[in-house]
Design a protein around this motif. Structure first.
Motif, PDB file in Angstrom:
ATOM      1  N   ILE A 112       0.839  -1.208   0.000  1.00 32.95           N
ATOM      2  CA  ILE A 112       0.000   0.000   0.000  1.00 32.95           C
ATOM      3  C   ILE A 112       0.869   1.251   0.000  1.00 32.95           C
ATOM      4  O   ILE A 112       0.524   2.263  -0.624  1.00 32.95           O
ATOM      5  CB  ILE A 112      -1.009  -0.049   1.161  1.00 32.95           C
ATOM      6  N   SER A 113       2.010   1.148   0.620  1.00 31.48           N
ATOM      7  CA  SER A 113       2.958   2.268   0.574  1.00 31.48           C
ATOM      8  C   SER A 113       3.376   2.529  -0.885  1.00 31.48           C
ATOM      9  O   SER A 113       3.439   3.680  -1.330  1.00 31.48           O
ATOM     10  CB  SER A 113       4.164   1.889   1.441  1.00 31.48           C
ATOM     11  N   ARG A 114       3.590   1.441  -1.642  1.00 34.17           N
ATOM     12  CA  ARG A 114       3.930   1.613  -3.069  1.00 34.17           C
ATOM     13  C   ARG A 114       2.739   2.191  -3.846  1.00 34.17           C
ATOM     14  O   ARG A 114       2.901   2.959  -4.780  1.00 34.17           O
ATOM     15  CB  ARG A 114       4.359   0.271  -3.690  1.00 34.17           C
ATOM     16  N   LEU A 115       1.521   1.807  -3.418  1.00 28.38           N
ATOM     17  CA  LEU A 115       0.322   2.346  -4.088  1.00 28.38           C
ATOM     18  C   LEU A 115       0.218   3.856  -3.891  1.00 28.38           C
ATOM     19  O   LEU A 115      -0.223   4.581  -4.780  1.00 28.38           O
ATOM     20  CB  LEU A 115      -0.946   1.693  -3.532  1.00 28.38           C
ATOM     21  N   ILE A 116       0.629   4.311  -2.715  1.00 27.68           N
ATOM     22  CA  ILE A 116       0.591   5.761  -2.450  1.00 27.68           C
ATOM     23  C   ILE A 116       1.556   6.453  -3.426  1.00 27.68           C
ATOM     24  O   ILE A 116       1.200   7.453  -4.063  1.00 27.68           O
ATOM     25  CB  ILE A 116       0.963   6.059  -0.976  1.00 27.68           C
ATOM     26  N   ASP A 117       2.753   5.880  -3.586  1.00 30.66           N
ATOM     27  CA  ASP A 117       3.723   6.459  -4.538  1.00 30.66           C
ATOM     28  C   ASP A 117       3.147   6.440  -5.948  1.00 30.66           C
ATOM     29  O   ASP A 117       3.247   7.409  -6.701  1.00 30.66           O
ATOM     30  CB  ASP A 117       5.034   5.651  -4.545  1.00 30.66           C
ATOM     31  N   ASN A 118       2.551   5.302  -6.307  1.00 32.00           N
ATOM     32  CA  ASN A 118       1.990   5.137  -7.655  1.00 32.00           C
ATOM     33  C   ASN A 118       0.895   6.176  -7.926  1.00 32.00           C
ATOM     34  O   ASN A 118       0.883   6.842  -8.969  1.00 32.00           O
ATOM     35  CB  ASN A 118       1.409   3.722  -7.759  1.00 32.00           C
ATOM     36  N   ALA A 119      -0.012   6.343  -6.946  1.00 32.26           N
ATOM     37  CA  ALA A 119      -1.101   7.312  -7.111  1.00 32.26           C
ATOM     38  C   ALA A 119      -0.527   8.714  -7.243  1.00 32.26           C
ATOM     39  O   ALA A 119      -0.959   9.501  -8.088  1.00 32.26           O
ATOM     40  CB  ALA A 119      -2.053   7.221  -5.920  1.00 32.26           C
ATOM     41  N   LYS A 120       0.444   9.014  -6.407  1.00 35.79           N
ATOM     42  CA  LYS A 120       1.047  10.349  -6.421  1.00 35.79           C
ATOM     43  C   LYS A 120       1.668  10.632  -7.802  1.00 35.79           C
ATOM     44  O   LYS A 120       1.563  11.729  -8.347  1.00 35.79           O
ATOM     45  CB  LYS A 120       2.125  10.405  -5.319  1.00 35.79           C
TER      46      LYS A 120
END
Ligand SMILES: Cc1cc2nc3c(=O)[nH]c(=O)nc-3n(C[C@H](O)[C@H](O)[C@H](O)COP(=O)(O)OP(=O)(O)OC[C@H]3O[C@@H](n4cnc5c(N)ncnc54)[C@H](O)[C@@H]3O)c2cc1C
Length: 390
Positions: A112-120
């Motif tokens: 989910i931490s990677r998802l935050i980066d991806n969304a950003k």
């Protein structure tokens, strides 16, 4: 009335699907129309997965393809790009469920931490979501919800859960990525609510970035929302609220009956609808310090929110107002709202086929159970197939 908003416009609703994709969608929904077929195929699928029979391929081409973006974040890239091109934000939803150990919880936190980066990096309006049971043990959430005394080991485990959550919410807030925390069963929800309120009180000081979720099939939620808005105002933070009807109706009623307590569910669908719409109204009336996401496939509720914005002269693109549907469902709502520039998103679940099965089975059962949902989807798909033939 908003004459320009037409959920019956199938050309806009399905322009992201070519003819063969549209026919495949028709096939999946036709299968789901029959509760007997859904029950039988659910049983066969669970049996096949248990004995490691090679059915991933067929699932991937049918129900998984309809409701999921791919098996990994990378595999979702095309779907995510297609949604963005049509003005819809994809909320990548890591849908691996039922894996309960500390290593898995840490792995989910990292994903989910990677998802935050991806969304950003990729989204115009970046949003990420979390199911608490992805990073926390169900039975511990239940014990905390029941206010039972924890052992030292459980206390340490709970502190690790808070750490994972704080890590994710802090990161999302820092990067300006809106963060939805889903609602689950009522007997673990008090713990989830407390944790989420703590995160909102910490990170929603300037703007609502962390969102809780309320399920309006519960008869106590409208009062809860009202109190929460007052409390947040007093304490100087903003409420972010995803409003849904709720996904565990039968399970909730069955448990209440088995254990002999009054059901927390509304007496009927009309009461759920009434409270859903009242909750939407309450958020819009407090729009300065409350943000709302209408997470629903209900056309009347979506129309109500659009009309309230119009009536109160609130910009369609107001940063406190969102609509959201699940990928593979109600494209007529999503893409018609997006065509008129409302803030719209789709939950885009992904994960290895066999681990997404609990999610997919819920979708199949829900579509069969929700009166008219499959029929409505089929009607729209057929109408578009017919329109293209002409
Ligand atoms: C973006 C998004 C996010 C979501 N997140 C969550 C989440 O965090 N937690 C969660 O639990 N669900 C979540 N859901 C699922 C949601 O709760 C509903 O199950 C689903 O959307 C169907 O409700 P509806 O409003 O779309 O449609 P409708 O078809 O209008 O309503 C169906 C719903 O009404 C309720 N209902 C049906 N019959 C009765 C009855 N007899 N008495 C009382 N109520 C009844 C049930 O909740 C049922 O699911 C989410 C859905 C979306 C679109």
């Amino acid at each position: 009335m908003l004459p320009e908003l037409d959920f019956g416009n199938t050309e806009i609703a399905f322009r992201h699907k070519n003819d063969s994709a549209l026919k495949r969608t028709r096939f999946v929904f036709s299968m789901m129309q029959d509760p007997f077929i859904v029950k039988l195929s659910t049983k066969l699928t669970l049996f096949a997965l248990k004995w490691h029979l090679p059915i991933d391929g067929i699932l991937k081409r049918t129900i998984f393809w309809q409701f999921c973006g791919g098996e990994s974040m990378q595999e979702c890239t095309n779907t995510y790009a297609m949604l963005r091109e049509k003005g819809v934000e994809g909320i990548l939803d890591y849908s691996v469920e039922g894996q309960e150990n500390e290593a898995t919880f840490d792995a989910v936190r990292d994903e989910i931490s990677r998802l935050i980066d991806n969304a950003k990096t990729y989204a115009r309006i970046p949003i990420t979501c979390l199911k608490m049971t992805g990073i926390a043990r169900f039975n511990l959430l239940q014990k905390v919800s029941e206010k039972k005394t924890l052992t030292d080991a459980e206390n340490a485990e709970f502190i690790r859960i808070q750490g994972r959550l704080d890590h994710l919410c802090g990161k999302a807030a820092k990067q300006g990525v809106t963060f939805y925390i889903d609602a689950e069963e009522t007997w673990i929800q008090p713990a989830i609510d407390n944790l989420t309120e703590g995160m909102m009180a910490t990170y929603n000081r300037e703007k609502p970035i962390i969102f809780s979720t309320i399920q309006m099939y519960r008869h106590d939620r409208l009062a809860y929302l009202d109190n929460l808005i007052q409390k947040a105002r007093k304490e100087g933070w903003k409420v972010g609220m995803k409003i849904v009807r709720g996904a565990y109706l039968e399970k909730e009623n069955e448990r209440a009956q088995q254990l002999g307590y009054p059901t927390p569910m509304q007496p009927n669908k009309a009461a759920t609808d009434r409270d859903y719409n009242a909750a939407v109204r309450l958020c819009v009336e407090n729009i300065e310090d409350t943000a709302v996401c209408a997470g629903t496939h209900n056309e009347a509720s979506c129309l109500l929110l659009a009309e309230l914005l119009d009536e109160k002269r609130i910009n369609k693109e107001h940063p406190h107002v969102f609509f959201s549907q699940l990928y593979g469902m109600s494209d007529n709502i999503t893409f018609n709202l997006a065509a008129l520039n409302y803030n719209v998103s789709k939950y885009l679940p992904y994960g290895p086929v066999r681990y997404t099965m609990p999610y997919l089975i819920r979708r199949a059962e829900e579509n069969t159970a929700v009166a008219g949902q499959v029929g409505k989807e089929l009607l729209l798909v057929n109408r578009e197939i017919e329109r293209r033939r002409r």
